[in-house]
Design a protein around this motif. Structure first.
Motif, PDB file in Angstrom:
ATOM      1  N   UNK A   1      48.457  34.516  30.284  1.00 33.94           N
ATOM      2  CA  UNK A   1      47.125  34.514  29.649  1.00 33.94           C
ATOM      3  C   UNK A   1      46.011  34.226  30.668  1.00 33.94           C
ATOM      4  N   UNK A   2      46.050  34.929  31.780  1.00 41.36           N
ATOM      5  CA  UNK A   2      45.012  34.828  32.815  1.00 41.36           C
ATOM      6  C   UNK A   2      44.197  36.111  32.773  1.00 41.36           C
ATOM      7  N   UNK A   3      42.894  35.957  32.671  1.00 42.66           N
ATOM      8  CA  UNK A   3      42.024  37.138  32.670  1.00 42.66           C
ATOM      9  C   UNK A   3      41.648  37.496  34.108  1.00 42.66           C
ATOM     10  N   UNK A   4      41.238  38.737  34.299  1.00 41.12           N
ATOM     11  CA  UNK A   4      40.863  39.182  35.646  1.00 41.12           C
ATOM     12  C   UNK A   4      39.620  38.464  36.158  1.00 41.12           C
TER      13      UNK A   4
ATOM     14  N   UNK B   1      32.612  32.311  33.346  1.00 39.88           N
ATOM     15  CA  UNK B   1      33.948  32.001  32.808  1.00 39.88           C
ATOM     16  C   UNK B   1      33.911  30.722  31.983  1.00 39.88           C
ATOM     17  N   UNK B   2      33.200  29.694  32.478  1.00 37.32           N
ATOM     18  CA  UNK B   2      33.133  28.426  31.732  1.00 37.32           C
ATOM     19  C   UNK B   2      32.389  28.590  30.411  1.00 37.32           C
TER      20      UNK B   2
ATOM     21  N   UNK C   1      49.367  52.015  41.986  1.00 36.87           N
ATOM     22  CA  UNK C   1      49.280  52.041  40.518  1.00 36.87           C
ATOM     23  C   UNK C   1      50.383  51.202  39.886  1.00 36.87           C
ATOM     24  N   UNK C   2      51.624  51.323  40.406  1.00 35.64           N
ATOM     25  CA  UNK C   2      52.739  50.548  39.850  1.00 35.64           C
ATOM     26  C   UNK C   2      52.575  49.059  40.127  1.00 35.64           C
ATOM     27  N   UNK C   3      52.110  48.718  41.328  1.00 33.58           N
ATOM     28  CA  UNK C   3      51.887  47.304  41.653  1.00 33.58           C
ATOM     29  C   UNK C   3      50.803  46.706  40.765  1.00 33.58           C
ATOM     30  N   UNK C   4      49.732  47.467  40.564  1.00 33.78           N
ATOM     31  CA  UNK C   4      48.643  46.999  39.704  1.00 33.78           C
ATOM     32  C   UNK C   4      49.138  46.757  38.279  1.00 33.78           C
ATOM     33  N   UNK C   5      49.973  47.665  37.783  1.00 29.18           N
ATOM     34  CA  UNK C   5      50.520  47.523  36.426  1.00 29.18           C
ATOM     35  C   UNK C   5      51.379  46.275  36.303  1.00 29.18           C
ATOM     36  N   UNK C   6      52.204  46.001  37.324  1.00 27.67           N
ATOM     37  CA  UNK C   6      53.067  44.820  37.288  1.00 27.67           C
ATOM     38  C   UNK C   6      52.242  43.536  37.361  1.00 27.67           C
ATOM     39  N   UNK C   7      51.194  43.537  38.186  1.00 26.70           N
ATOM     40  CA  UNK C   7      50.326  42.360  38.300  1.00 26.70           C
ATOM     41  C   UNK C   7      49.633  42.088  36.974  1.00 26.70           C
TER      42      UNK C   7
END
Length: 415
Positions: free
Chosen positions: A25-28, A276-277, A11-17
């Motif tokens: 400004x990169x979307x998943x 995405x495009x 959970x903490x790693x996911x939050x930091x990522x």
């Protein structure tokens, strides 16, 4: 590189990522794959990136039914570090009961050779000092055995009582010869940032070289490698990379399941690229704020509710087939994936040079190849980042703030 002050939970790693993605400004939906080690927290962190909270359970209401708190709406893949996978295969090999007994005796002999008297005798004869391995790093075990083989005659003369028997020495020499191809492959993995199919080519060359030795130890090592290889070939990112490599693609032909897996994965990836495009080209216009009169309050409230509902439903966009059937370019790309059946090329051909030549013959496959083959096969770049950190954060610069350290490392790692 950022400093983690909390526990390294998923959970903490996911939050930091997610924080880093927000900074840049990169979307998943722009993320294709994450290369990680075999740590459970990293695997779960990547899985958590694919989820998004849509509802929560009220802890005070014990009579209410449980509702789903998260759903998968992204398609971020995870692949294990190739170097780490190779290390695990060798670890499986050296923990064999018969081998561990010989390794224990070799380790004990190396410790004897490192005592002051023997070290003085070794230096007086211009011989290298013995080395004791670190159990968690098989490469140190290989170096220990390799050095020990060079000191066999010294052991026969100076420490005959603590020395190993001739059969045990033969086993040690055999271990060194069997592990030599793996050691060379590991060095190549550490020296270069390989494409995924280039890594698998290296893996096959190493396995075939060991298999040609035809000894009991080599057969055991090959079995350990093949056991780990099964996990690699079950990953759709890996299989897709092989599908896009005309040098190695023929490996998938006897297995229709892997071919179907690769094609389905590449189709989903192509839809994601188009999605995405399209979103970039169809960026929404700025929202205009209008003051509503009291007569239009009901209409305004309904419109606001529709907007919230629309935003909520947009989170479930996963590239519907029905909506994209009319897109001729997408249909052409999907057909190109299914019909792709190139003529095999020589194994020595540079893969990306091949795709540059075929850029206009297979334009859509070229896009997929540059994306799939760009996935890092190893975490070599991460390990180098740690080495850079050691050079920046010296004893004379311990007062550097986490923010300044992060900026310095960003510049150093992207020169």
């Amino acid at each position: 590189m950022i400093q983690l002050e909390n526990r390294h939970t998923a959970a903490n790693l996911c939050k930091e990522i997610e924080g880093v993605l927000s900074d840049f400004t990169i979307t998943k939906k722009q993320i294709y794959c994450v290369t990680s080690d075999n740590g459970r927290n990293m695997v779960k962190a990547v899985d958590a990136l694919n989820k998004e909270d849509v509802a929560s359970e009220d802890p005070d209401d014990s009579n209410t039914e449980k509702v789903m708190s998260e759903v998968n709406i992204f398609d971020i893949k995870s692949i294990r570090c190739a170097a780490h996978t190779l290390q695990l295969a060798v670890k499986d090999f050296i923990t064999d009961t018969q081998l561990s007994e010989v390794l224990g005796k070799a380790r004990a002999l190396s410790k004897i050779l490192r005592c002051p008297t023997n070290r003085f005798l070794l230096s007086s004869q211009s011989l290298l000092n013995a080395e004791v391995d670190t159990p968690t790093r098989w490469s140190s075990t290989f170096r220990m055995l390799e050095k020990l083989c060079k000191l066999q005659s010294f052991c026969d003369i100076h420490i005959p009582k603590q020395n190993m028997s001739q059969e045990e020495w033969e086993e040690v020499h055999l271990l060194v010869s069997v592990l030599q191809p793996v050691h060379v492959a590991t060095k190549k993995l550490q020296a270069e940032q390989l494409y995924f199919s280039d890594f698998y080519k290296l893996w096959l060359e190493m396995k075939l070289e060991i298999q040609a030795m035809s000894s009991s130890a080599s057969k055991t090592l090959v079995a350990c490698l093949e056991n780990r290889e099964k996990g690699l070939l079950q990953n759709e990112v890996m299989v897709s990379a092989l599908y896009l490599d005309p040098r190695l693609r023929r490996i998938l032909l006897p297995n229709p399941i892997q071919l179907m897996m690769a094609r389905n994965h590449l189709k989903r990836l192509m839809r994601q690229i188009f999605d995405v495009s399209k979103k970039k080209s169809n960026a929404p216009a700025p929202t205009q704020v209008v003051t509503q009169s009291s007569d239009c309050s009901i209409f305004s409230q309904e419109e606001g509710t529709c907007t919230l509902l629309s935003n909520y439903l947009n989170t479930f966009e996963v590239g519907s087939c029905d909506e994209e059937e009319d897109d001729e370019e997408l249909n052409s790309a999907l057909n190109q994936i299914v019909d792709y059946n190139p003529k095999p090329v020589n194994i020595s051909v540079n893969l990306m040079d091949y795709w540059e030549d075929k850029k206009y013959v297979y334009p859509h496959m070229y896009k997929l190849a540059t994306l799939c083959q760009s996935v890092p096969a190893t975490q070599v770049s991460v390990e180098r980042a740690f080495s850079a950190l050691k050079l920046v954060l010296t004893d004379l610069r311990t007062n550097l703030s986490a923010e300044n350290l992060q900026k310095i490392l960003f510049v150093k790692l992207n020169q």
